[in-house]
Scaffold this active site. Sequence first.
Site, PDB file in Angstrom:
ATOM      1  N   SER A 127     -25.305   2.310  23.687  1.00 13.18           N
ATOM      2  CA  SER A 127     -24.132   2.483  22.822  1.00 13.18           C
ATOM      3  C   SER A 127     -23.600   3.903  22.920  1.00 13.18           C
ATOM      4  CB  SER A 127     -24.561   2.182  21.389  1.00 13.18           C
ATOM      5  OG  SER A 127     -23.602   2.635  20.479  1.00 13.18           O
ATOM      6  N   TYR A 152     -31.249   2.824  13.900  1.00 18.42           N
ATOM      7  CA  TYR A 152     -30.693   1.975  14.956  1.00 18.42           C
ATOM      8  C   TYR A 152     -30.285   2.822  16.160  1.00 18.42           C
ATOM      9  CZ  TYR A 152     -27.182  -0.535  17.660  1.00 18.42           C
ATOM     10  OH  TYR A 152     -26.466  -1.075  18.708  1.00 18.42           O
ATOM     11  N   LYS A 156     -31.759   3.134  20.336  1.00 21.46           N
ATOM     12  CA  LYS A 156     -31.020   3.086  21.610  1.00 21.46           C
ATOM     13  C   LYS A 156     -31.417   4.278  22.478  1.00 21.46           C
ATOM     14  CE  LYS A 156     -29.014  -0.721  20.926  1.00 21.46           C
ATOM     15  NZ  LYS A 156     -29.458  -1.883  21.692  1.00 21.46           N
TER      16      LYS A 156
HETATM   17  P1  NAD Z   1     -25.944 -10.009  18.204  1.00 24.00           P
HETATM   18  O1  NAD Z   1     -26.774  -9.803  16.992  1.00 24.00           O
HETATM   19  O2  NAD Z   1     -24.785 -10.919  18.122  1.00 24.00           O
HETATM   20  O3  NAD Z   1     -26.874 -10.492  19.414  1.00 24.00           O
HETATM   21  C1  NAD Z   1     -28.230 -10.138  19.516  1.00 24.00           C
HETATM   22  C2  NAD Z   1     -29.017 -11.429  19.707  1.00 24.00           C
HETATM   23  O4  NAD Z   1     -30.395 -11.095  19.863  1.00 24.00           O
HETATM   24  C3  NAD Z   1     -28.911 -12.373  18.505  1.00 24.00           C
HETATM   25  O5  NAD Z   1     -28.554 -13.659  18.968  1.00 24.00           O
HETATM   26  C4  NAD Z   1     -30.313 -12.367  17.890  1.00 24.00           C
HETATM   27  O6  NAD Z   1     -30.642 -13.627  17.345  1.00 24.00           O
HETATM   28  C5  NAD Z   1     -31.171 -12.017  19.105  1.00 24.00           C
HETATM   29  N1  NAD Z   1     -32.427 -11.340  18.807  1.00 24.00           N
HETATM   30  C6  NAD Z   1     -32.647 -10.244  18.027  1.00 24.00           C
HETATM   31  N2  NAD Z   1     -33.944  -9.912  18.026  1.00 24.00           N
HETATM   32  C7  NAD Z   1     -34.580 -10.825  18.827  1.00 24.00           C
HETATM   33  C8  NAD Z   1     -35.914 -11.022  19.222  1.00 24.00           C
HETATM   34  N3  NAD Z   1     -36.910 -10.234  18.782  1.00 24.00           N
HETATM   35  N4  NAD Z   1     -36.209 -12.045  20.053  1.00 24.00           N
HETATM   36  C9  NAD Z   1     -35.237 -12.873  20.498  1.00 24.00           C
HETATM   37  N5  NAD Z   1     -33.934 -12.733  20.156  1.00 24.00           N
HETATM   38  C10 NAD Z   1     -33.620 -11.722  19.330  1.00 24.00           C
HETATM   39  O7  NAD Z   1     -25.495  -8.555  18.696  1.00 24.00           O
HETATM   40  P2  NAD Z   1     -24.427  -8.131  19.806  1.00 24.00           P
HETATM   41  O8  NAD Z   1     -23.271  -7.503  19.118  1.00 24.00           O
HETATM   42  O9  NAD Z   1     -24.196  -9.248  20.751  1.00 24.00           O
HETATM   43  O10 NAD Z   1     -25.218  -6.958  20.515  1.00 24.00           O
HETATM   44  C11 NAD Z   1     -25.975  -7.177  21.689  1.00 24.00           C
HETATM   45  C12 NAD Z   1     -26.628  -5.868  22.103  1.00 24.00           C
HETATM   46  O11 NAD Z   1     -25.628  -4.879  22.304  1.00 24.00           O
HETATM   47  C13 NAD Z   1     -27.581  -5.287  21.056  1.00 24.00           C
HETATM   48  O12 NAD Z   1     -28.661  -4.697  21.747  1.00 24.00           O
HETATM   49  C14 NAD Z   1     -26.757  -4.237  20.384  1.00 24.00           C
HETATM   50  O13 NAD Z   1     -27.545  -3.221  19.832  1.00 24.00           O
HETATM   51  C15 NAD Z   1     -25.921  -3.723  21.541  1.00 24.00           C
HETATM   52  N6  NAD Z   1     -24.663  -3.080  21.121  1.00 24.00           N
HETATM   53  C16 NAD Z   1     -23.782  -3.774  20.339  1.00 24.00           C
HETATM   54  C17 NAD Z   1     -22.603  -3.152  19.934  1.00 24.00           C
HETATM   55  C18 NAD Z   1     -21.625  -3.888  19.039  1.00 24.00           C
HETATM   56  O14 NAD Z   1     -20.785  -3.219  18.458  1.00 24.00           O
HETATM   57  N7  NAD Z   1     -21.675  -5.202  18.928  1.00 24.00           N
HETATM   58  C19 NAD Z   1     -22.316  -1.853  20.338  1.00 24.00           C
HETATM   59  C20 NAD Z   1     -23.220  -1.187  21.150  1.00 24.00           C
HETATM   60  C21 NAD Z   1     -24.404  -1.819  21.551  1.00 24.00           C
HETATM   61  N1  UFG Z   2     -13.715   0.840   9.131  1.00 17.34           N
HETATM   62  C1  UFG Z   2     -12.880   0.741   8.038  1.00 17.34           C
HETATM   63  N2  UFG Z   2     -13.071  -0.295   7.179  1.00 17.34           N
HETATM   64  C2  UFG Z   2     -14.041  -1.232   7.350  1.00 17.34           C
HETATM   65  C3  UFG Z   2     -14.889  -1.130   8.476  1.00 17.34           C
HETATM   66  C4  UFG Z   2     -14.700  -0.073   9.338  1.00 17.34           C
HETATM   67  O1  UFG Z   2     -12.000   1.568   7.845  1.00 17.34           O
HETATM   68  O2  UFG Z   2     -14.166  -2.132   6.520  1.00 17.34           O
HETATM   69  C5  UFG Z   2     -13.498   1.939  10.077  1.00 17.34           C
HETATM   70  C6  UFG Z   2     -14.703   2.847  10.207  1.00 17.34           C
HETATM   71  O3  UFG Z   2     -14.670   3.855   9.219  1.00 17.34           O
HETATM   72  C7  UFG Z   2     -14.519   3.384  11.615  1.00 17.34           C
HETATM   73  C8  UFG Z   2     -13.837   2.232  12.361  1.00 17.34           C
HETATM   74  O4  UFG Z   2     -13.295   1.389  11.351  1.00 17.34           O
HETATM   75  O5  UFG Z   2     -13.654   4.460  11.590  1.00 17.34           O
HETATM   76  C9  UFG Z   2     -14.786   1.427  13.214  1.00 17.34           C
HETATM   77  O6  UFG Z   2     -15.906   1.052  12.424  1.00 17.34           O
HETATM   78  P1  UFG Z   2     -16.981  -0.019  12.919  1.00 17.34           P
HETATM   79  O7  UFG Z   2     -18.003  -0.140  11.839  1.00 17.34           O
HETATM   80  O8  UFG Z   2     -16.311  -1.260  13.373  1.00 17.34           O
HETATM   81  O9  UFG Z   2     -17.574   0.670  14.220  1.00 17.34           O
HETATM   82  P2  UFG Z   2     -18.371   2.034  14.427  1.00 17.34           P
HETATM   83  O10 UFG Z   2     -17.641   2.805  15.452  1.00 17.34           O
HETATM   84  O11 UFG Z   2     -18.643   2.704  13.147  1.00 17.34           O
HETATM   85  O12 UFG Z   2     -19.774   1.523  14.987  1.00 17.34           O
HETATM   86  C10 UFG Z   2     -19.886   0.420  15.909  1.00 17.34           C
HETATM   87  C11 UFG Z   2     -21.230  -0.257  15.724  1.00 17.34           C
HETATM   88  C12 UFG Z   2     -22.340   0.663  16.136  1.00 17.34           C
HETATM   89  C13 UFG Z   2     -22.108   1.133  17.526  1.00 17.34           C
HETATM   90  C14 UFG Z   2     -20.752   1.767  17.662  1.00 17.34           C
HETATM   91  C15 UFG Z   2     -20.468   2.123  19.085  1.00 17.34           C
HETATM   92  O13 UFG Z   2     -21.404  -0.651  14.378  1.00 17.34           O
HETATM   93  O14 UFG Z   2     -23.565  -0.025  16.116  1.00 17.34           O
HETATM   94  O15 UFG Z   2     -19.747   0.858  17.218  1.00 17.34           O
HETATM   95  O16 UFG Z   2     -20.627   1.021  19.912  1.00 17.34           O
HETATM   96  F1  UFG Z   2     -23.059   2.053  17.856  1.00 17.34           F
END
Ligand code: NAD
Ligand code: UFG
Length: 344
Positions: A127, A152, A156
């Site tokens: 991330s 969290y 990473k």
């Molecule tokens: P998500 O929660 O939709 O998907 C993760 C999946 O992993 C889920 O289906 C959950 O059931 C499964 N899971 C969790 N722990 C497990 C375990 N121990 N064994 C088997 N399955 C398990 O999340 P996502 O948004 O698709 O994110 C996927 C990856 O990308 C994660 O590693 C997350 O940290 C990373 N990531 C997400 C974002 C974001 O904003 N969505 C940003 C940066 C990084």
């Molecule tokens: N925001 C609002 N109102 C809301 C939710 C969010 O104003 O109800 C704003 C936040 O303050 C921020 C922006 O929208 O300025 C984006 O917020 P998100 O929570 O959607 O995303 P972040 O950038 O804070 O974080 C997300 C994931 C993290 C990840 C990061 C980078 O939650 O896990 O993106 O990938 F690390």
Amino acid sequence: MKGRILVTGGAGYIGSHTAVELQNAGYEVIILDNLSNSNAEVIDGIERITGIRPAFVKMDLQDKEALRQLFEDYPGIKGVINFAASKAVGESVKKPLLYYRNNLVTILNLLDLMPDYGVEALVFSSSCTVYGQPDILPVTEEAPIKPALSPYGNTKQICEEIITDTIHAGAPFKSILLRYFNPVGAHPSAEIGELPLGVPQNLLPYVTQTAMGIREKLSVFGDDYDTPDGSCIRDYIHVVDLAKAHVKAVDRMLNGESADAVEIFNLGTGKGVSVLELIKTFEESTGVKLNYEIVGRREGDITKVWADPEKANKVLGWTATETLADTLTSAWKWQQHLREKGIM
Ligand code: NAD
Ligand code: UFG
């Protein structure tokens, strides 16, 4: 068939979109998921989009013997994409051990067993959170890693280090660490998308749920930041673009094109968008008016971050192509699909 790929967390948001793109590219997909944050019906959605039903193994990646059994049952897995993790920043502050255990034990199990089964490639979901508030924007892969603001985020950083140390110690596989910026949107078919449990913490699900009337009002967290309109700036990337980058990463490693055994790529559009700009574009592209109000800042938010995606563009051969308007429209279409299905 290009080869078997194990997608851990493949029933989740990014994993399911990646499974679609892997199958479209000719890979055989095996999904492993414990469904702790997803639903088995996602597998049906993947099948409806691609015409191919991926293998699905419901198991916990923390269970090493179950993982060994999966490798026995599905011989010849060439690559692993590890999405399985817990990902809620706020929850990680309250339950750090849950986050350290789930996000670290899972990667340790994979790294332990991959060599026994000849797996050649590992893609890891990292991330942009590792950069904290970068000193220079857009942020490149060379930017310094900042101390994590949450357990969290720390997982990473630690996972990146564990993978790097393991490979430097001679592990017989390659890895690509993908640092995502803000993944949003859904598959254009609306067969799969993001399914946040409870009250969404992230911006776009909150926007679409407010537009649908599930939430009364969107709170914009702060308009007094050092940005042109005072609201925070992020790099919002369409999840389908993001998914395609994973296929490029797998291709690169399996085709022997990696320049180093561990490579890092930023995955973003290169464009910063403020919260208020996103709201405006959502309203213009969907025709739906959003009820929102400016409230105080959210603790821990960084002011602005967007990617320099040049390395991914030139080296990985991947570029984000979707417009913000199309991305937001896809998220709205997904929200409408959830309503039609009576899910929310
Ligand atoms: P998500 O929660 O939709 O998907 C993760 C999946 O992993 C889920 O289906 C959950 O059931 C499964 N899971 C969790 N722990 C497990 C375990 N121990 N064994 C088997 N399955 C398990 O999340 P996502 O948004 O698709 O994110 C996927 C990856 O990308 C994660 O590693 C997350 O940290 C990373 N990531 C997400 C974002 C974001 O904003 N969505 C940003 C940066 C990084
Ligand atoms: N925001 C609002 N109102 C809301 C939710 C969010 O104003 O109800 C704003 C936040 O303050 C921020 C922006 O929208 O300025 C984006 O917020 P998100 O929570 O959607 O995303 P972040 O950038 O804070 O974080 C997300 C994931 C993290 C990840 C990061 C980078 O939650 O896990 O993106 O990938 F690390």
